[in-house]
Design a protein around this motif. Structure first.
Motif, PDB file in Angstrom:
ATOM      1  N   PRO A 277       0.803  -1.261  -0.149  1.00  0.00           N
ATOM      2  CA  PRO A 277      -0.181  -0.151   0.056  1.00  0.00           C
ATOM      3  C   PRO A 277       0.783   1.226   0.015  1.00  0.00           C
ATOM      4  N   ASP A 278       1.929   1.269   0.802  1.00  0.00           N
ATOM      5  CA  ASP A 278       2.754   2.502   0.618  1.00  0.00           C
ATOM      6  C   ASP A 278       3.552   2.897  -0.501  1.00  0.00           C
ATOM      7  N   VAL A 279       3.953   2.024  -1.343  1.00  0.00           N
ATOM      8  CA  VAL A 279       4.577   2.417  -2.617  1.00  0.00           C
ATOM      9  C   VAL A 279       3.231   2.713  -3.704  1.00  0.00           C
ATOM     10  N   THR A 280       2.235   2.211  -3.536  1.00  0.00           N
ATOM     11  CA  THR A 280       0.909   2.276  -4.227  1.00  0.00           C
ATOM     12  C   THR A 280       0.626   3.700  -4.038  1.00  0.00           C
ATOM     13  N   ARG A 281       0.594   3.948  -2.869  1.00  0.00           N
ATOM     14  CA  ARG A 281      -0.204   5.397  -2.582  1.00  0.00           C
ATOM     15  C   ARG A 281       0.933   6.378  -3.105  1.00  0.00           C
ATOM     16  N   PHE A 282       1.944   6.377  -3.020  1.00  0.00           N
ATOM     17  CA  PHE A 282       3.229   7.280  -3.282  1.00  0.00           C
ATOM     18  C   PHE A 282       3.012   7.683  -4.729  1.00  0.00           C
ATOM     19  N   VAL A 283       3.341   6.444  -5.535  1.00  0.00           N
ATOM     20  CA  VAL A 283       3.253   6.517  -6.918  1.00  0.00           C
ATOM     21  C   VAL A 283       2.069   7.132  -7.415  1.00  0.00           C
ATOM     22  N   MET A 284       1.048   6.851  -6.959  1.00  0.00           N
ATOM     23  CA  MET A 284      -0.380   7.398  -7.491  1.00  0.00           C
ATOM     24  C   MET A 284      -0.367   8.848  -7.350  1.00  0.00           C
ATOM     25  N   LEU A 285       0.624   9.670  -6.618  1.00  0.00           N
ATOM     26  CA  LEU A 285       0.616  11.053  -6.442  1.00  0.00           C
ATOM     27  C   LEU A 285       1.858  11.621  -7.021  1.00  0.00           C
ATOM     28  N   THR A 286       2.437  10.957  -7.850  1.00  0.00           N
ATOM     29  CA  THR A 286       3.639  11.749  -8.551  1.00  0.00           C
ATOM     30  C   THR A 286       3.305  12.153  -9.761  1.00  0.00           C
ATOM     31  N   ARG A 287       2.145  12.287 -10.110  1.00  0.00           N
ATOM     32  CA  ARG A 287       1.506  13.039 -11.188  1.00  0.00           C
ATOM     33  C   ARG A 287       0.315  13.971 -10.772  1.00  0.00           C
ATOM     34  N   LYS A 288       0.361  15.002 -11.312  1.00  0.00           N
ATOM     35  CA  LYS A 288      -1.048  15.744 -10.992  1.00  0.00           C
ATOM     36  C   LYS A 288      -2.154  15.003 -11.612  1.00  0.00           C
ATOM     37  N   ASN A 289      -3.317  15.173 -10.919  1.00  0.00           N
ATOM     38  CA  ASN A 289      -4.389  14.358 -11.196  1.00  0.00           C
ATOM     39  C   ASN A 289      -5.018  14.355 -12.591  1.00  0.00           C
ATOM     40  N   ASP A 290      -4.931  15.728 -13.367  1.00  0.00           N
ATOM     41  CA  ASP A 290      -5.290  15.600 -14.654  1.00  0.00           C
ATOM     42  C   ASP A 290      -4.419  15.177 -15.678  1.00  0.00           C
ATOM     43  N   MET A 291      -3.228  14.519 -15.377  1.00  0.00           N
ATOM     44  CA  MET A 291      -2.170  14.077 -16.100  1.00  0.00           C
ATOM     45  C   MET A 291      -2.374  12.312 -16.017  1.00  0.00           C
ATOM     46  N   THR A 292      -2.131  11.645 -17.124  1.00  0.00           N
ATOM     47  CA  THR A 292      -2.157  10.203 -17.387  1.00  0.00           C
ATOM     48  C   THR A 292      -0.675   9.774 -16.588  1.00  0.00           C
ATOM     49  N   LEU A 293      -0.976   8.595 -15.702  1.00  0.00           N
ATOM     50  CA  LEU A 293       0.124   8.228 -15.125  1.00  0.00           C
ATOM     51  C   LEU A 293       0.582   6.875 -15.358  1.00  0.00           C
ATOM     52  N   ASP A 294       1.798   6.858 -15.544  1.00  0.00           N
ATOM     53  CA  ASP A 294       2.441   5.302 -15.861  1.00  0.00           C
ATOM     54  C   ASP A 294       2.844   4.616 -14.549  1.00  0.00           C
ATOM     55  N   PHE A 295       2.383   3.404 -14.461  1.00  0.00           N
ATOM     56  CA  PHE A 295       2.766   2.876 -12.994  1.00  0.00           C
ATOM     57  C   PHE A 295       3.570   1.427 -13.480  1.00  0.00           C
ATOM     58  N   ASP A 296       4.573   1.520 -13.541  1.00  0.00           N
ATOM     59  CA  ASP A 296       5.740   0.364 -13.727  1.00  0.00           C
ATOM     60  C   ASP A 296       5.886  -0.454 -12.621  1.00  0.00           C
ATOM     61  N   PHE A 297       5.307  -1.738 -12.562  1.00  0.00           N
ATOM     62  CA  PHE A 297       5.487  -2.643 -11.412  1.00  0.00           C
ATOM     63  C   PHE A 297       7.078  -2.740 -11.112  1.00  0.00           C
ATOM     64  N   ASP A 298       7.781  -2.867 -12.157  1.00  0.00           N
ATOM     65  CA  ASP A 298       9.282  -2.936 -11.745  1.00  0.00           C
ATOM     66  C   ASP A 298      10.144  -1.591 -11.226  1.00  0.00           C
ATOM     67  N   ARG A 299       9.759  -0.720 -11.943  1.00  0.00           N
ATOM     68  CA  ARG A 299      10.519   0.524 -11.639  1.00  0.00           C
ATOM     69  C   ARG A 299      10.088   0.872 -10.151  1.00  0.00           C
ATOM     70  N   VAL A 300       8.760   0.763  -9.544  1.00  0.00           N
ATOM     71  CA  VAL A 300       8.424   1.280  -8.289  1.00  0.00           C
ATOM     72  C   VAL A 300       9.218   0.955  -7.384  1.00  0.00           C
ATOM     73  N   LEU A 301       9.680  -0.501  -7.602  1.00  0.00           N
ATOM     74  CA  LEU A 301      10.243  -1.232  -6.585  1.00  0.00           C
ATOM     75  C   LEU A 301      12.025  -1.108  -6.586  1.00  0.00           C
ATOM     76  N   GLU A 302      12.053  -0.294  -7.718  1.00  0.00           N
ATOM     77  CA  GLU A 302      13.797  -0.245  -7.718  1.00  0.00           C
ATOM     78  C   GLU A 302      14.230   0.696  -6.643  1.00  0.00           C
ATOM     79  N   GLN A 303      15.576   0.303  -6.283  1.00  0.00           N
ATOM     80  CA  GLN A 303      16.141   1.224  -5.428  1.00  0.00           C
ATOM     81  C   GLN A 303      17.262   2.192  -5.923  1.00  0.00           C
ATOM     82  N   SER A 304      16.673   3.428  -6.513  1.00  0.00           N
ATOM     83  CA  SER A 304      17.490   4.177  -7.327  1.00  0.00           C
ATOM     84  C   SER A 304      16.897   5.480  -7.095  1.00  0.00           C
ATOM     85  N   LYS A 305      17.654   6.760  -7.470  1.00  0.00           N
ATOM     86  CA  LYS A 305      16.896   8.103  -7.414  1.00  0.00           C
ATOM     87  C   LYS A 305      15.973   8.221  -8.563  1.00  0.00           C
ATOM     88  N   ASP A 306      15.799   7.450  -9.435  1.00  0.00           N
ATOM     89  CA  ASP A 306      14.581   7.482 -10.440  1.00  0.00           C
ATOM     90  C   ASP A 306      13.305   6.963  -9.872  1.00  0.00           C
TER      91      ASP A 306
END
Length: 581
Positions: free
Chosen positions: A416-445
């Motif tokens: 839930p924590d990763v899900t919630r944060f990622v869902m707020l990394t774009r403004k609501n009126d912009m399409t959001l890409d949710f990449d299951f691999d990237r959101v678990l990466e340990q990197s600055k990106d």
């Protein structure tokens, strides 16, 4: 605690003194005077537009006002330099003690740093998710649920009295379709072949409901006509679907205050009462609408309907509320529902809708404006689509759900924590890409990791300092000699921390919780940058060997960062981590 508000108050006081001295005409409106960070940090710590916005009403040159105002501002002990730039902007540079004092306040306040009474006394209703009770919540609902809950948390953090509300769409034809779909699964539970014909819900999630219905009623509904079982099965299925939805929301960390049933509006006089309120204002009439754009005359049959004069409140066309056959349109119960919100005494309404509801915005705002006499604002936030990717490919299917990726698919894979944060990394009126691999990466990106890593690093510093004998209690850090924080990189981090209270208020004013996620990433970047510089410059390390006093001061800076990250993640509904695993 909001340094920008404090400096704006200084500017307003200085303008008032200029009025008293006759340098400015009396009675000027200072409402548009702002104090903000300059676009270029090299120009100073803050900038004000006072001279620019007051020049015309004062009938003076901006530069003349700016020169006089800058001279007054420079007399304040917090101001190191007040400099006029361009046609009349004033850049302010503050003395270092301002930033050090703010760090002390952050450590003392803890997670309450940045909390304000900006919305004190205002009751706000935030309606979000409101998914049809016909199946599991899908990934589109996830974004709306996270946004709505984070917005509610943000508004509460700024003093608003917030009600989280879910509108159960259980009054339309879709719940009859649900009942028919469950009935087929009920037949299947008795060993018969289900007829999942076109238009019914095919998902496997209905199989357990059919079995439950069999356990509850046996074979009493088999071979019965629809009029015998439809109402009973509809109520059973809706109750079970809402239980599933509540469980899905809990998995995401979302708890509603109110679940409001659309069905409760029918046959109770509530729809009629709302329309009567509009009729008393002369906004309900009988009429025939123009054919929709793109329709040919053969496609169009003009019929007299009961219409709401929504054009009187900013809509493009008037809207039907009752059809010629006497039945309600979809818009009628929505009007009644919002009328109910108004009568419950809310000062502001916020609706979080999917992007497919864009055509509903003007008509709904018109209805609320008309019903409240323009006193209750309605802000509608549209959630754009979420595109899922996994292994570099689009991720589209959930067998259990039938035709979509469910909330549980997402939460079970990344938490839930990763899900919630990622869902707020774009403004609501912009399409959001949710990449299951990237959101678990340990990197600055990966912004989730980067922010959590900053908090974990600070927790590690506190543990190591305590092991070295440094007193890292809040009282000790608040009482540290913060004059030992002198390097420009450290002061720059303190400046970033100072932006937090202002950022929170701005996000609340605009109903934009994504600003919190953006800011946390920027703050984490500043912190990691200072940490990395400490690898090259030992004097920038947070723990100074053999120098507990300097260590305490530098750790106070780090603790202030952790305070803001913790508070910010709390608004987003994310738990800050103590260590990375």
């Amino acid at each position: 605690m909001n340094l920008f508000n404090d400096l704006r108050a200084l500017v307003i006081d200085a303008l008032g003194s200029l009025e008293i001295d006759g340098a400015l005409p009396s009675g000027l409106d200072f409402g548009n005077v702002t104090v903000e960070p300059p676009r270029d940090a090299a120009h100073g710590d803050m900038a004000t537009n006072a001279a620019m916005v007051l020049a015309k009403p004062a009938n003076l040159r901006p530069r003349d006002i700016a020169d006089a105002l800058a001279a007054r501002l420079a007399q304040d002990p917090r101001v190191e330099l007040a400099e006029v730039a361009g046609p009349g902007f004033i850049n302010l540079r503050l003395v270092p003690s301002v930033w050090r004092d703010l760090l002390r306040k952050a450590v003392v306040a803890g997670d309450d740093f940045g909390r304000s009474d900006y919305g004190a006394g205002r009751r706000v209703n935030v309606e979000f998710v409101s998914a049809n009770p016909t199946g599991p919540m899908h990934v589109g609902h996830v974004r709306g649920a996270v946004f709505g809950d984070a917005l509610a948390r943000l508004l509460a953090f700024t003093g608003h009295d917030v009600t989280r509300e879910y509108y159960i769409n259980d009054g339309g034809a879709q719940v009859d379709v649900l009942a028919r779909s469950v009935y087929e699964r009920y037949r299947e539970a008795h060993g018969l072949s289900p007829e999942i014909r076109e238009g019914l819900y095919p998902g496997d999630y209905l199989i357990p409901l059919g079995e439950e219905l069999k356990a509850e009623l046996g074979d009493s509904l088999l071979d019965q006509p629809e009029e015998v079982w439809l109402v009973r099965v509809r109520e059973f299925a809706t109750d079970r679907m809402m239980a599933m939805i509540r469980e899905d929301l809990r998995a995401l960390g979302v708890t509603m205050d109110v679940f409001y049933s659309e069905k409760s509006l029918y046959g109770t006089g509530r729809i009629e009462a709302a329309l009567d309120a509009l009729r008393e204002k002369g906004l309900i009439y009988q009429g025939v609408l123009e054919p929709p754009k793109g329709k040919t005359p053969e496609d169009w049959e003009p019929r007299e309907q009961t219409l709401f004069r929504s054009t009187a409140h900013g809509d493009d066309v008037d809207r039907p509320v009752q059809k010629s056959d006497g039945s309600w349109t979809y818009f009628a119960p929505d009007i009644a529902y919002h009328y109910d919100k108004i009568t419950r005494g809310f000062d502001a309404l916020i609706d979080v809708f999917g992007a497919d509801h864009g055509g509903y915005v003007k008509r709904m705002k018109a209805a609320v404006s008309a019903l409240s006499g323009g006193k209750v604002p309605l802000d509608i936030k549209l959630m754009q689509l979420v595109k899922l990717f996994k292994n570099g490919e689009p991720f589209k299917m959930s067998k259990r759900a039938g035709t979509f990726v469910s909330l549980r698919d997402v939460v079970d894979q990344v938490g839930p924590d990763v899900t919630r944060f990622v869902m707020l990394t774009r403004k609501n009126d912009m399409t959001l890409d949710f990449d299951f691999d990237r959101v678990l990466e340990q990197s600055k990106d990966n912004p989730v990791f980067y922010v959590q890593y900053a908090h974990a690093r600070i927790c590690s510093v506190l543990r190591k300092a305590a092991e070295a004998g440094v007193d890292t209690s809040d009282a000790a850090l608040a009482g540290a000699d913060l004059d030992r924080i002198a390097h420009e990189a450290e002061i720059a981090l303190a400046r970033k921390i100072a932006e937090w209270p202002r950022l929170v208020e701005t996000a609340a004013r605009t109903n934009e919780p994504h600003r919190i996620a953006f800011y946390l990433y920027e703050l984490a970047s500043e912190f990691h940058g200072l940490w990395n510089r400490g690898n090259e410059l030992p004097e920038l390390r947070f723990v100074q060997e053999g120098d507990p006093e300097t260590s305490q001061a530098k750790i106070a800076l780090a603790k202030a960062v952790a305070v803001v990250i913790s508070a910010g993640l709390g608004i987003l509904g994310v738990t800050p981590v103590q260590e990375m695993r």
